[in-house]
Design a protein around this motif. Structure first.
Motif, PDB file in Angstrom:
ATOM      1  N   SER A  13     -11.658   5.789  16.376  1.00 27.53           N
ATOM      2  CA  SER A  13     -10.254   5.909  15.968  1.00 27.53           C
ATOM      3  C   SER A  13      -9.733   7.338  16.192  1.00 27.53           C
ATOM      4  CB  SER A  13     -10.133   5.555  14.477  1.00 27.53           C
ATOM      5  OG  SER A  13      -8.934   6.115  13.952  1.00 27.53           O
ATOM      6  N   PRO A  14      -8.653   7.500  16.955  1.00 27.37           N
ATOM      7  CA  PRO A  14      -8.112   8.856  17.160  1.00 27.37           C
ATOM      8  C   PRO A  14      -7.698   9.521  15.861  1.00 27.37           C
ATOM      9  CG  PRO A  14      -7.166   7.287  18.723  1.00 27.37           C
ATOM     10  CD  PRO A  14      -7.939   6.491  17.733  1.00 27.37           C
ATOM     11  N   PRO A  47      -6.120 -10.832   8.223  1.00 30.23           N
ATOM     12  CA  PRO A  47      -5.358  -9.926   9.082  1.00 30.23           C
ATOM     13  C   PRO A  47      -5.012  -8.646   8.309  1.00 30.23           C
ATOM     14  CG  PRO A  47      -4.371 -12.133   9.035  1.00 30.23           C
ATOM     15  CD  PRO A  47      -5.412 -12.093   7.968  1.00 30.23           C
ATOM     16  N   ALA A  48      -5.005  -7.559   9.014  1.00 36.20           N
ATOM     17  CA  ALA A  48      -4.565  -6.257   8.484  1.00 36.20           C
ATOM     18  C   ALA A  48      -5.567  -5.597   7.558  1.00 36.20           C
ATOM     19  CB  ALA A  48      -3.207  -6.360   7.779  1.00 36.20           C
ATOM     20  N   LEU A  49      -6.597  -6.331   7.119  1.00 44.24           N
ATOM     21  CA  LEU A  49      -7.575  -5.698   6.231  1.00 44.24           C
ATOM     22  C   LEU A  49      -8.467  -4.717   6.994  1.00 44.24           C
ATOM     23  CD1 LEU A  49      -8.331  -5.721   3.217  1.00 44.24           C
ATOM     24  CD2 LEU A  49     -10.055  -7.443   3.733  1.00 44.24           C
ATOM     25  N   SER A  50      -8.363  -4.735   8.310  1.00 42.04           N
ATOM     26  CA  SER A  50      -9.202  -3.822   9.102  1.00 42.04           C
ATOM     27  C   SER A  50      -8.385  -2.691   9.732  1.00 42.04           C
ATOM     28  CB  SER A  50      -9.927  -4.606  10.189  1.00 42.04           C
ATOM     29  OG  SER A  50      -8.985  -5.212  11.055  1.00 42.04           O
ATOM     30  N   ALA A  51      -7.148  -2.524   9.275  1.00 45.18           N
ATOM     31  CA  ALA A  51      -6.289  -1.520   9.910  1.00 45.18           C
ATOM     32  C   ALA A  51      -6.706  -0.098   9.538  1.00 45.18           C
ATOM     33  CB  ALA A  51      -4.839  -1.752   9.487  1.00 45.18           C
ATOM     34  N   ILE A  52      -6.541   0.792  10.474  1.00 45.44           N
ATOM     35  CA  ILE A  52      -6.755   2.224  10.208  1.00 45.44           C
ATOM     36  C   ILE A  52      -5.411   2.908  10.447  1.00 45.44           C
ATOM     37  CG2 ILE A  52      -7.970   4.328  10.906  1.00 45.44           C
ATOM     38  CD1 ILE A  52     -10.261   2.516  11.901  1.00 45.44           C
ATOM     39  N   THR A  53      -4.860   3.544   9.391  1.00 43.90           N
ATOM     40  CA  THR A  53      -3.512   4.102   9.537  1.00 43.90           C
ATOM     41  C   THR A  53      -3.470   5.542   9.029  1.00 43.90           C
ATOM     42  OG1 THR A  53      -2.934   3.150   7.407  1.00 43.90           O
ATOM     43  CG2 THR A  53      -2.321   1.885   9.344  1.00 43.90           C
ATOM     44  N   ASP A  54      -2.531   6.265   9.565  1.00 42.64           N
ATOM     45  CA  ASP A  54      -2.338   7.665   9.190  1.00 42.64           C
ATOM     46  C   ASP A  54      -1.398   7.711   7.998  1.00 42.64           C
ATOM     47  OD1 ASP A  54      -1.851  10.327   8.946  1.00 42.64           O
ATOM     48  OD2 ASP A  54      -1.452  10.671  11.088  1.00 42.64           O
ATOM     49  N   GLY A  55      -1.932   8.047   6.848  1.00 44.90           N
ATOM     50  CA  GLY A  55      -1.101   8.114   5.649  1.00 44.90           C
ATOM     51  C   GLY A  55      -0.635   9.526   5.349  1.00 44.90           C
ATOM     52  N   GLY A  56      -0.571  10.353   6.367  1.00 43.57           N
ATOM     53  CA  GLY A  56      -0.123  11.723   6.154  1.00 43.57           C
ATOM     54  C   GLY A  56      -1.235  12.605   5.598  1.00 43.57           C
ATOM     55  N   SER A  57      -1.280  12.753   4.279  1.00 52.33           N
ATOM     56  CA  SER A  57      -2.308  13.603   3.677  1.00 52.33           C
ATOM     57  C   SER A  57      -3.663  12.909   3.612  1.00 52.33           C
ATOM     58  CB  SER A  57      -1.878  13.996   2.266  1.00 52.33           C
ATOM     59  OG  SER A  57      -1.747  12.822   1.478  1.00 52.33           O
ATOM     60  N   ALA A  58      -3.695  11.625   3.923  1.00 54.73           N
ATOM     61  CA  ALA A  58      -4.966  10.898   3.914  1.00 54.73           C
ATOM     62  C   ALA A  58      -4.961   9.850   5.032  1.00 54.73           C
ATOM     63  CB  ALA A  58      -5.180  10.202   2.573  1.00 54.73           C
ATOM     64  N   VAL A  59      -6.150   9.502   5.467  1.00 56.02           N
ATOM     65  CA  VAL A  59      -6.305   8.400   6.420  1.00 56.02           C
ATOM     66  C   VAL A  59      -6.641   7.153   5.607  1.00 56.02           C
ATOM     67  CG1 VAL A  59      -7.602   7.530   8.392  1.00 56.02           C
ATOM     68  CG2 VAL A  59      -7.091   9.982   8.215  1.00 56.02           C
ATOM     69  N   GLN A 116      -9.354  12.941  14.501  1.00 58.48           N
ATOM     70  CA  GLN A 116      -8.535  14.141  14.365  1.00 58.48           C
ATOM     71  C   GLN A 116      -8.485  14.636  12.920  1.00 58.48           C
ATOM     72  OE1 GLN A 116      -4.348  13.588  15.187  1.00 58.48           O
ATOM     73  NE2 GLN A 116      -3.952  15.639  14.386  1.00 58.48           N
ATOM     74  N   LYS A 117      -8.318  13.712  11.991  1.00 53.40           N
ATOM     75  CA  LYS A 117      -8.042  14.136  10.616  1.00 53.40           C
ATOM     76  C   LYS A 117      -9.287  14.186   9.728  1.00 53.40           C
ATOM     77  CE  LYS A 117      -3.223  13.553  10.212  1.00 53.40           C
ATOM     78  NZ  LYS A 117      -2.140  13.268   9.249  1.00 53.40           N
ATOM     79  N   VAL A 118     -10.278  13.334  10.019  1.00 51.46           N
ATOM     80  CA  VAL A 118     -11.523  13.364   9.223  1.00 51.46           C
ATOM     81  C   VAL A 118     -12.720  13.225  10.165  1.00 51.46           C
ATOM     82  CG1 VAL A 118     -10.776  12.731   6.911  1.00 51.46           C
ATOM     83  CG2 VAL A 118     -11.033  10.948   8.626  1.00 51.46           C
TER      84      VAL A 118
END
Lengths: 288, 791
Positions: free
Chosen positions: A84-85, A58-70, A89-91
């Protein structure tokens, strides 16, 4: 074809996977999406005695917005990256590159970490990692360390990962204002792998190219940055003339061989043409 | 537009949705590998890694020690048991037939040649054990290409075929051709390579055999396009099993393209082994095995001379072809580069003198046999590619050059210079229609404008004819076929009026369950759901020659149609009896028999069927029941024709080709189901385009197949292709009662030359007149560079 027999170990967590890796020494392989590993097992080119399935963690496939990095978990499917939005948007370059991988079935199963750790010299994603200046996070018995994409791909199917380590996360810097990327791929008509793939990310400020990263896949033993091209871009005006002059260096220092995919001269030409096209689109995206 | 069945309405010409598709798209189809019999075991083959080697010893001890292994069997075991080599089904005078054993004895002649088989409890155990069989080989030099194989001193494939010559074959008037060429205004010469292809049916080959000792009967499920032919050849010639003790079933089969016509080693081994081990034995090919062992196609090396008079009329054609037949002769192999090729070299054109000279060679490669089109794509490519080379050389537009040479519509029946007599045809309307659809003049203007900007557009025509609906039995018999090529069709009316049809044709993608039911429904006035089409089972269908050579509609369909007439005629007599009218006064329409002029005096077809089976009240001299059998033997081939046009753009920087448009105008005679015909055409165009642009089997000089997987052998993908634009002309065939012609191969036959011509047309500003296929970006780019350097 039927693979040789093996033992299957579903890992419940990263720690569990690391423990299993430690337990079975040189024998195990990590199984994520399986779309590179299972075919070579079926052909019996590889016959690992143990498979450790990290696809269920679980969670090893998450995509999260880390601010300056995805932050992208290692077992995120290609299809998830494409759609992934936050990635789009960011990359956006990463979403574009991932959309070129295989076909929908492969993108629905294959994972970003699996592809990067496999390090196929004709895979799409390594070029994107280099162009985007990504950081790869490895977790091992001694804890977690980060590896720059530039240092990650070391040779044909070989990475900087140590035995007993696994890739757990990919951190991709978010695109800022005036930054644009593009991927130009010439796919092999049989396999869909890149004969050449050029991923370019350029930064433009006041009509001048202030930074450029160009990743190339397909034409070498590993994905690599095209330093001569990047050097011919940085500090120059963001024009077609600059792009043409820089792209002319795309094959500098590379040695090609004649083979079923074409002559050495043809490959050098492909490197230059696709570099020029990728840069032209990247510039257009940066200045849009 | 697909329509659903309307009772009573004629379904001929209606795009009825395919009855078989629901089971295919919901995964309930029943393919050979889906079957599981009690006690089933699995076969895995030990195959030669060498193209040419002597087998010194086979050590199976390690394999036999693996738990679950029942047997390891070799060629010597098979030979001792009295199993014979697999024979070819078509002979030529002087042909050198190499012994083709299902498991090699003493030596191997191509990579993948089966050497031994393991029978085990599971596929995995069988594979493990096959890997544990140790074969001691002495490797010898090999030869993979036919031109090299025919050179003095080339490695010999078979000791009893000197110079590696399988046979030489000629057709046409050599002296007249020589004279016409000598006196011609212009002689266009071209060397053409028609590269080797691999069929790649979606379902790999599979077989499952079960021997019943109580009845002494063998049942074989096999991926076959022609189960009765399998029964005949495997039973009578290879295994020595009488037909009444041997049942062959080809259940759902996922594509063939010709590659499932032939009698393969693996199914012979499985059938024999099931008796040896006393258990059912199953084998399913891996894709890797399919690449190495499914018969390949094409592989011609040809020199063409086409001679013209001052008006651009062809006066003669001389063709010399070397055909690579691989290591052994499979069922149709000798016929493909000869009677299915040389006889088609007149195309749509009035060519007074033609001579063709074919040398067939053995090489250390996988056997080569019929692949979709089988000889006719090769012939069409020779004519249509050479015509484009000639058009450029003569300064005549390619469409105009074709038009000048077409056989005139009043010239039919037309006797060609290469044996065939075309019964019907009218070629110019199809050419005109295709040119209009693609806006040929507009394209030429667009092309000129694009060239001025450095953009490379090209257009290519292919005006083809093909002979299919194989075939008049007496003709093929006189040409060396070891069988007749008629077809059987049984129409069995049940007491309720429902219908079972038994056909010797076999559907492996063609949609017979729909099209044949449409014939029945149209004739009997029932719905297609009232009709069951039974095929692919020698235990149910009396006899059959199967499906290949675009013969199912024209031969199999005709047999069903004629049986329907017999049934209807018997029904008329019964109806007349019940209606107390004379049979000649009774008509049949919309599913009812009725007295002419008084439609209310009627009997439904079902009532008549019931009366036939009750037999309480039928004419005194009549047998009960309502069933008829026909063996339809066609009087001639059928001759579909048409013009296909491809428009392409070539990226001059990368050599990449984009097919922008593809227009096909075909004449298939009457069409039973336009949607299915379009589907056949689409698939064929995709395969033919793939030969022009992507596909090609490659061997290295040691006989190793370099393109042995989907990773390096480029089959076409939907995203590579444009939407196809199809239209038709209709010239019904006079040789069968349906007026139909075959549509299964035309797309493949026509499209290769159309696409190749379009690419070369695009490259013509560089002075490029020909490149051999596949026209890969690398090849195109190198040619452009060469041309630029030359300038």
């Amino acid at each position: 074809m039927y693979p040789a027999s093996f033992e299957y170990h579903p890992a419940a967590s990263v720690q569990d996977a690391l423990a299993l890796l430690a337990k079975y020494g040189d024998e195990p392989k990590l199984l994520a999406g399986g779309h590179s590993l299972i075919p070579v097992m079926k052909l019996r080119f590889a016959s690992p005695a143990h498979l450790i399935d990290i696809g269920r963690i679980p969670a090893l496939s998450a995509i999260t917005d880390g601010g300056s990095a995805v932050h992208i978990g290692a077992t995120a499917r290609h299809a998830s990256v494409v759609s992934s939005p936050v990635v789009r948007q960011k990359v956006p370059l990463l979403a574009e590159v991932a959309s070129h991988i295989g076909d929908p079935l492969i993108r629905n199963m294959g994972t970003i970490g699996g592809s990067l750790a496999h390090a196929d010299p004709a895979a799409d994603l390594p070029a994107a990692m280099l162009a985007l200046g990504a950081t790869l996070v490895a977790t091992g018995p001694a804890g977690t360390r980060t590896i720059a994409a530039d240092d990650f791909f070391t040779d044909v199917f070989t990475t900087a990962l140590h035995p007993g380590e696994m890739l757990t996360e990919i951190r991709v810097p978010a695109r800022g204002a005036g930054s644009g990327g593009a991927y130009e791929k010439n796919p092999d008509p049989a396999s869909g792998y890149a004969i050449v793939g050029i991923a370019a990310q350029v930064q433009v400020s006041g009509g001048t190219i202030t930074a450029a990263r160009v990743g190339m896949t397909g034409l070498g033993p590993k994905a690599m940055r095209l330093a001569a091209v990047e050097g011919a871009l940085t500090g120059k005006p963001a024009t077609a003339a600059t792009v043409a002059a820089a792209a002319a260096h795309a094959a500098d220092g590379l040695v090609f061989v004649d083979d079923a995919r074409g002559s050495a001269a043809y490959k050098g030409n492909l490197a230059r043409v696709h570099t020029r096209r990728a840069l032209a689109r990247a510039l257009a995206a940066a200045t849009a | 537009m697909a329509t659903t069945a309307q009772p009573g309405a004629s379904l001929m010409g209606a795009s009825v949705r395919r009855k078989e598709d629901p089971r295919f798209i919901t995964g309930t189809g029943r393919y050979t590998d889906d079957l599981k019999l009690a006690g089933q075991t699995y076969a895995a083959f030990v195959r030669s890694p060498h193209a040419n080697a002597t087998i010194n010893a086979i050590d199976a001890s390690a394999a036999l020690a693996i738990p679950g292994v029942h047997a390891v069997l070799t060629g010597e075991d098979m030979k001792k048991a009295g199993v014979n080599p697999i024979p070819p089904g078509w002979l030529h005078p002087g042909i050198k037939i190499a012994e083709y054993r299902a498991l090699a004895v003493g030596r191997v002649a191509h990579v993948g040649n089966a050497v031994a088989v393991v029978i085990a409890d599971s596929p995995t155990i069988a594979r493990d054990a096959a890997d544990a069989v140790v074969v001691d080989y002495t490797d010898h030099p090999a030869v993979a290409d036919a031109v090299s194989a025919l050179k003095p001193g080339a490695p010999l494939v078979h000791a009893d075929a000197p110079g590696n010559v399988v046979f030489t074959w000629q057709l046409g008037d050599a002296a007249a051709t020589d004279a016409a060429i000598a006196g011609a205004k212009t002689v266009v010469k071209q060397h053409l390579v028609n590269q080797r292809l691999i069929a790649n049916a979606m379902e790999p080959r599979a077989s499952l055999a079960s021997y019943d000792p109580a009845a002494d009967e063998l049942t074989l499920y096999v991926t076959s396009q022609n189960p009765h032919v399998h029964r005949l050849i495997m039973g009578a010639f290879v295994l020595g099993i009488p037909e009444h003790k041997f049942r062959v079933i080809a259940p759902d089969v996922g594509g063939g393209f010709g590659s499932k016509i032939f009698i393969y080693p693996e199914e012979c081994v499985v059938a024999w082994a099931s008796k040896v081990v006393g258990r059912p034995v199953k084998w399913t090919a891996t894709r890797s095995e399919a690449y190495l062992t499914d018969a390949h196609g094409r592989d011609h090396d040809t020199d063409v001379e086409m001679a013209f008079d001052a008006n651009g009329k062809i006066v003669a054609l001389r063709v010399k072809t070397v055909a690579n037949l691989g290591a052994y002769l499979t069922l149709f192999a000798p016929a493909v580069p000869t009677y299915l090729y040389g006889t088609l070299l007149s195309g749509q054109y009035n060519i007074p003198a033609i001579h063709v000279d074919v040398t067939a060679a053995y090489t250390h490669t996988t056997p080569v046999d019929a692949y979709r089109g089988a000889g006719r794509p090769e012939a069409t490519y020779v004519l249509e590619r050479t015509l484009d080379v000639a058009a450029r050389q003569l300064g005549i537009d390619p469409a105009e050059l074709r038009r000048r040479n077409l056989i005139a519509p009043d010239a039919f029946p037309f006797q060609t210079a290469v044996a065939l007599q075309y019964d019907s045809g009218n070629y110019e309307p199809a050419l005109d229609k295709a040119l209009a659809m693609v806006d040929y003049k507009g394209f030429r203007a667009q092309q000129a404008a694009a060239r001025a900007k450095g953009k490379l557009l090209g257009i290519g025509l292919s005006s083809y004819i093909e002979a299919c609906g194989l075939a008049p039995s007496h003709i093929v018999g006189s040409l060396g076929a070891q069988a007749g090529l008629y077809e059987s069709g049984v129409v069995r009316i049940h007491p309720t009026g429902k219908v079972t049809v038994l056909t010797g044709s076999h559907s492996h993608g063609q949609g017979h369950e729909t099209t044949f039911a449409q014939i029945v429904a149209s004739e009997l006035g029932c719905t297609i759901d009232d009709v069951e089409i039974v095929h692919g089972d020698t235990g149910r269908v009396p006899f059959g020659m199967g499906t290949y050579g675009s013969r199912s509609g024209a031969v199999g369909g005709a047999a069903i149609f004629n049986s329907l007439q017999k049934v209807k005629e018997k029904g008329r007599k019964i109806a007349a009896h019940l209606l107390e009218a004379a049979p000649e006064d009774v008509d049949f329409a919309g599913g009812n028999y009725f007295v002419k002029g008084s439609p209310s005096r009627a009997k439904g077809f079902g009532e008549v069927a019931l009366a036939a089976y009750l037999a309480h009240n039928i004419p005194a001299d009549m047998e009960p029941g309502l069933e008829a059998t026909t063996f339809f033997n066609p009087g001639n081939f059928v001759f579909p024709f048409g013009t296909h046009i491809a428009a392409v753009e070539v990226d001059s920087e990368t050599g990449q080709v984009t097919v922008q448009r593809y227009v096909a105008v075909d004449d298939f005679g009457n069409v039973i189901n336009p949607m299915i015909v379009d589907g056949q055409l689409h698939g064929g165009i995709a395969q033919g385009t793939a030969q022009a642009l992507w596909e090609g089997a490659q061997y290295d000089s040691n006989g190793q197949l370099l393109t042995g997987s989907l990773m390096n052998y480029a089959i076409p993908k939907a995203e590579f292709l444009p939407n196809f634009e199809t239209d038709r002309t209709v010239t019904p065939s006079p040789v069968n009662p349906l007026g139909v012609k075959g549509a299964g191969e035309a797309g493949t036959i026509a499209s290769t030359a159309a696409v190749a011509n379009a690419v070369i047309d695009a490259l013509s500003p560089f002075g490029i007149t020909h490149l051999d296929m596949p026209l890969t970006p690398a090849k195109i780019w190198s040619a452009i560079q060469g041309a630029k350097g030359g300038n």
